[in-house]
Design a protein around this motif. Structure first.
Motif, short mmCIF file in Angstrom:
data_model
loop_
_atom_site.label_atom_id
_atom_site.label_comp_id
_atom_site.label_asym_id
_atom_site.label_seq_id
_atom_site.Cartn_x
_atom_site.Cartn_y
_atom_site.Cartn_z
N GLY A 134 -4.67 0.44 3.52
CA GLY A 134 -3.36 0.78 3.91
C GLY A 134 -3.44 2.00 4.83
O GLY A 134 -4.52 2.19 5.57
N ASP A 135 -2.64 2.93 4.82
CA ASP A 135 -2.75 4.10 5.41
C ASP A 135 -3.09 5.15 4.83
O ASP A 135 -2.61 5.58 3.69
CB ASP A 135 -1.30 4.61 6.06
N THR A 136 -3.91 6.15 5.25
CA THR A 136 -4.53 7.18 4.50
C THR A 136 -5.15 8.13 5.52
O THR A 136 -5.97 7.83 6.37
CB THR A 136 -5.39 6.87 3.54
N LEU A 157 7.83 1.31 6.69
CA LEU A 157 8.46 0.06 7.10
C LEU A 157 7.50 -0.74 7.78
O LEU A 157 7.60 -2.01 7.66
CB LEU A 157 9.71 0.32 7.85
N ASP A 158 6.56 -0.27 8.71
CA ASP A 158 5.61 -1.39 9.30
C ASP A 158 4.77 -2.12 8.17
O ASP A 158 3.93 -2.71 8.59
CB ASP A 158 4.70 -0.54 10.22
N HIS A 159 4.84 -1.61 6.82
CA HIS A 159 4.13 -2.13 5.77
C HIS A 159 4.96 -3.07 4.82
O HIS A 159 4.54 -3.91 4.07
CB HIS A 159 3.19 -1.32 5.06
N THR A 160 6.37 -3.01 4.97
CA THR A 160 7.05 -3.40 3.83
C THR A 160 8.31 -4.36 4.33
O THR A 160 9.03 -4.99 3.64
CB THR A 160 7.89 -2.50 3.08
N THR A 211 0.89 -1.32 0.05
CA THR A 211 -0.13 -0.05 0.04
C THR A 211 0.97 1.32 0.05
O THR A 211 0.46 2.24 -0.32
CB THR A 211 -0.89 -0.11 1.34
N HIS A 212 1.99 1.16 0.66
CA HIS A 212 2.93 2.32 0.67
C HIS A 212 4.33 1.91 1.32
O HIS A 212 4.42 0.82 1.94
CB HIS A 212 2.48 3.47 1.39
N GLY A 213 5.26 3.02 1.22
CA GLY A 213 6.65 2.30 1.63
C GLY A 213 6.98 2.25 2.99
O GLY A 213 8.16 2.08 3.60
N THR A 254 -8.91 -1.15 11.54
CA THR A 254 -7.62 -1.61 12.00
C THR A 254 -6.69 -0.77 12.05
O THR A 254 -7.01 0.42 12.02
CB THR A 254 -7.28 -2.71 10.76
N HIS A 255 -5.20 -1.09 12.11
CA HIS A 255 -4.05 -0.15 12.25
C HIS A 255 -4.42 0.79 13.59
O HIS A 255 -4.28 1.95 13.50
CB HIS A 255 -4.11 0.57 11.02
N PHE A 256 -4.45 0.08 14.71
CA PHE A 256 -4.67 0.92 15.62
C PHE A 256 -3.45 1.55 16.56
O PHE A 256 -2.59 0.66 16.64
CB PHE A 256 -5.37 0.20 16.90
#
Ligand SMILES: [Zn+2]
Ligand SMILES: [Zn+2]
Length: 382
Positions: free
Chosen positions: A265-267, A75-78, A71-73, A321-323
């Motif tokens: 993702g994050d937005t 680091l908590d996602h990649t 969803t984006h770069g 989610t993503h709390f």
């Protein structure tokens, strides 16, 4: 049917019960990983062991993975992606894999003009995926090193322009639209622009509406010949000698509706433009209303903001989610989202290991993870 396994529900800082982001989408045409924060491979294999205990060993077989969609770069996602890819290699993977990630128009322009070795513009964020791709190539994330074909793609969700790194990342080729995984036929995946501090997108995994299947029993009861059945099953009406017409539609079951999952993702709070009806929206809800100013400042959403986005895109169901690590109890987030949602949209908060399942008729349920397996809950309408 489709199912989403939500394996991490923390924001950037994990807690004792919530890990960073990473989900697995499962359908009959394959699996898609959406984000892979640190430790992703451990959560994946734990979930798989749990599934085996529940007598569902095949569903998460790693050789069914057809794509990874970032969803984006951040680091908590990649940060868990490369170790995961290397474990697939150790396991002897042979199947090809596509990795998709969003980037900016500026980065694509630079690559277009200066080619594979282009220098990134000075103001580029450190979490830019092109930077990460390049470090992963150096660390062995290529087809030759991994032993299976890996297709790295960077794209711009707004324009639909995608570039692919080929020949062990020594050449680029350009695509006018995002190539789909080979295995996808009735399913597809699309990137939807979102708004965050680095290039970002939501991922929509959808299945198009399907015609009902040919009703063999009915055709048999009507005493139709092989030839007649074949014609009707191909959707062609038959005019009989006595002038009566057998309509193909009378021998077809009810059609199956289009359905989809969107993972944000994050937005920041914003309206998203899905490409198909949204059965389930999985949306970040990093903050509560009392930290709405923080949500604005860091381009994240509140639970109420996630709910407004769900209403805006007419989602049937919302999973938050993503709390933030500061959140004690997701129940507070549920209360704030409920105030916005009204009666029409189902709602639940996700914990690590939860599964969201959508059946053939587009009905969604959530399977809440517990020590002993999963317990099934309806997505409550408040
Ligand atoms: Zn995040
Ligand atoms: Zn982020």
């Amino acid at each position: 049917m489709m199912e989403l396994h939500i394996l991490g529900t923390a924001s950037a800082r994990p807690t004792s019960t919530r890990s960073v982001s990473g989900s697995v989408f499962a359908c009959q045409e394959g699996l898609v990983i959406i984000d892979a924060g640190e430790g992703f491979q451990v959560r994946y294999s734990k979930q798989r062991s749990r599934m085996k205990r529940e007598d569902e060993p095949a569903l998460l077989r790693p050789n069914r993975i057809v794509a990874v969609a970032l969803t984006h770069g951040h680091l908590d996602h990649t940060w868990g992606l490369l170790p995961f890819l290397q474990t697939l290699s150790l396991d002897g993977r042979q199947q090809p894999l596509i990795v998709y990630g969003p980037t900016s128009p500026e980065i694509l322009d630079t690559l277009k003009t200066d080619g594979i070795d282009a220098t990134v513009p000075l103001n580029t964020a450190s979490a830019e995926l092109l930077n990460q791709y390049r470090s992963w190539f150096t660390l062995g994330g290529t087809s030759t090193h991994l032993g299976y074909e890996i297709r790295w793609m960077l794209g711009e969700p707004r324009s639909g322009r995608w570039v692919e790194f080929i020949d062990d990342a020594s050449e680029l080729i350009w695509h006018d639209s995002m190539p789909q995984p080979d295995a996808f036929n009735t399913f597809r995946m699309d990137s939807i622009p979102t708004h965050h501090s680095v290039p970002s997108c939501a991922w929509q995994l959808s299945r198009r509406e399907r015609k009902g299947t040919f009703d063999r029993d009915k055709a048999a009861l009507a005493g139709l010949s092989q030839e007649e059945r074949k014609t009707l099953s191909e959707g062609i009406d038959i005019e009989q000698k006595n002038g009566e017409v057998l309509r193909a539609s009378q021998f077809r079951g009810a059609s199956k509706p289009a359905m989809s999952v969107v993972i944000s993702g994050d937005t920041a709070e914003q309206s998203i433009q899905p490409v198909a009806p949204v059965t389930v929206l999985v949306h970040e809800a990093t903050f509560l209303n009392d930290a709405a100013d923080k949500a604005d400042a860091y381009l994240h959403s509140t639970a109420a903001g996630a709910a407004r986005t769900a209403v805006g895109c007419k989602a049937d169901n919302l999973i938050i989610t993503h709390f933030s690590a500061r959140l004690r109890d997701a129940e507070e987030a549920i209360i704030e989202a409920t105030e916005v949602l009204g009666q029409t949209c189902g709602l639940a908060s996700a914990n690590d290991g939860d599964r969201v399942r959508i059946d053939e008729n587009g009905n969604a349920i959530i399977l809440k993870a517990s020590e002993s397996g999963w317990t099934q809950h309806n997505l409550s309408h408040h």
